[in-house]
Motif scaffolding. Structure first.
Motif, PDB file in Angstrom:
ATOM      1  N   LEU A   1       3.849   0.525  -0.428  1.00 27.53           N
ATOM      2  CA  LEU A   1       5.087   0.093   0.203  1.00 27.53           C
ATOM      3  C   LEU A   1       6.194   1.115  -0.022  1.00 27.53           C
ATOM      4  O   LEU A   1       6.910   1.489   0.916  1.00 27.53           O
ATOM      5  CB  LEU A   1       5.500  -1.277  -0.334  1.00 27.53           C
ATOM      6  CG  LEU A   1       6.834  -1.813   0.163  1.00 27.53           C
ATOM      7  CD1 LEU A   1       6.750  -2.123   1.645  1.00 27.53           C
ATOM      8  CD2 LEU A   1       7.244  -3.026  -0.618  1.00 27.53           C
ATOM      9  N   ILE A   2       6.340   1.583  -1.245  1.00 26.73           N
ATOM     10  CA  ILE A   2       7.355   2.592  -1.554  1.00 26.73           C
ATOM     11  C   ILE A   2       7.069   3.882  -0.796  1.00 26.73           C
ATOM     12  O   ILE A   2       7.977   4.509  -0.228  1.00 26.73           O
ATOM     13  CB  ILE A   2       7.418   2.847  -3.077  1.00 26.73           C
ATOM     14  CG1 ILE A   2       7.877   1.592  -3.798  1.00 26.73           C
ATOM     15  CG2 ILE A   2       8.312   4.028  -3.406  1.00 26.73           C
ATOM     16  CD1 ILE A   2       9.262   1.128  -3.425  1.00 26.73           C
TER      17      ILE A   2
ATOM     18  N   PRO B   1      -1.646  -5.547  -7.054  1.00 21.03           N
ATOM     19  CA  PRO B   1      -0.201  -5.517  -6.789  1.00 21.03           C
ATOM     20  C   PRO B   1       0.433  -4.129  -6.979  1.00 21.03           C
ATOM     21  O   PRO B   1       1.337  -3.761  -6.226  1.00 21.03           O
ATOM     22  CB  PRO B   1       0.381  -6.503  -7.796  1.00 21.03           C
ATOM     23  CG  PRO B   1      -0.756  -7.319  -8.266  1.00 21.03           C
ATOM     24  CD  PRO B   1      -1.989  -6.514  -8.078  1.00 21.03           C
ATOM     25  N   GLU B   2      -0.046  -3.378  -7.942  1.00 23.08           N
ATOM     26  CA  GLU B   2       0.539  -2.059  -8.178  1.00 23.08           C
ATOM     27  C   GLU B   2       0.260  -1.111  -7.028  1.00 23.08           C
ATOM     28  O   GLU B   2       1.121  -0.325  -6.620  1.00 23.08           O
ATOM     29  CB  GLU B   2       0.009  -1.449  -9.481  1.00 23.08           C
ATOM     30  CG  GLU B   2       0.445  -2.180 -10.736  1.00 23.08           C
ATOM     31  CD  GLU B   2      -0.448  -3.369 -11.064  1.00 23.08           C
ATOM     32  OE1 GLU B   2      -1.524  -3.523 -10.428  1.00 23.08           O
ATOM     33  OE2 GLU B   2      -0.054  -4.153 -11.941  1.00 23.08           O
TER      34      GLU B   2
ATOM     35  N   PHE C   1       2.426  -2.146  -4.049  1.00 16.77           N
ATOM     36  CA  PHE C   1       3.808  -1.733  -4.255  1.00 16.77           C
ATOM     37  C   PHE C   1       3.969  -0.234  -4.082  1.00 16.77           C
ATOM     38  O   PHE C   1       4.937   0.230  -3.473  1.00 16.77           O
ATOM     39  CB  PHE C   1       4.279  -2.166  -5.651  1.00 16.77           C
ATOM     40  CG  PHE C   1       5.734  -1.914  -5.888  1.00 16.77           C
ATOM     41  CD1 PHE C   1       6.697  -2.658  -5.230  1.00 16.77           C
ATOM     42  CD2 PHE C   1       6.138  -0.924  -6.761  1.00 16.77           C
ATOM     43  CE1 PHE C   1       8.046  -2.417  -5.435  1.00 16.77           C
ATOM     44  CE2 PHE C   1       7.477  -0.670  -6.979  1.00 16.77           C
ATOM     45  CZ  PHE C   1       8.437  -1.425  -6.319  1.00 16.77           C
TER      46      PHE C   1
END
Length: 81
Positions: free
Chosen positions: A10-11, A3-4, A7
């Motif tokens: 995505l950023i 997940p990290e 994320f």
């Protein structure tokens, strides 16, 4: 799927997309769009869609960037600013 990492990608994709939209120079916009495509390739690969990631890398980061740069160097400018 981590997940990290998802994320962070995505950023990074949002940052490169906004930077490409706000770029004043066309060559820098092309480079940022290529970087966006590469980040999307990494995001697709991280999600497990390796075939989509390969297509994104080949078409998005490779062929599209070459076409954009070729078009940029074949246009003429009316002003020098």
């Amino acid at each position: 799927m981590i997940p990290e990492l998802g994320f962070a990608l995505l950023i990074l994709s949002v940052i490169t997309a906004v930077a490409a939209l706000s770029a004043k120079d066309l060559l820098s916009a092309i480079v940022l769009l290529s970087a966006f495509s590469f980040v999307m390739c990494l995001l697709w690969a991280e999600m497990g869609a390796v075939d989509v990631a390969f297509t994104e890398a080949a078409v998005g980061a490779g062929v599209s960037t070459a076409f954009f740069v070729a078009a940029l160097f074949n246009i003429t400018r009316k002003t020098k600013d």
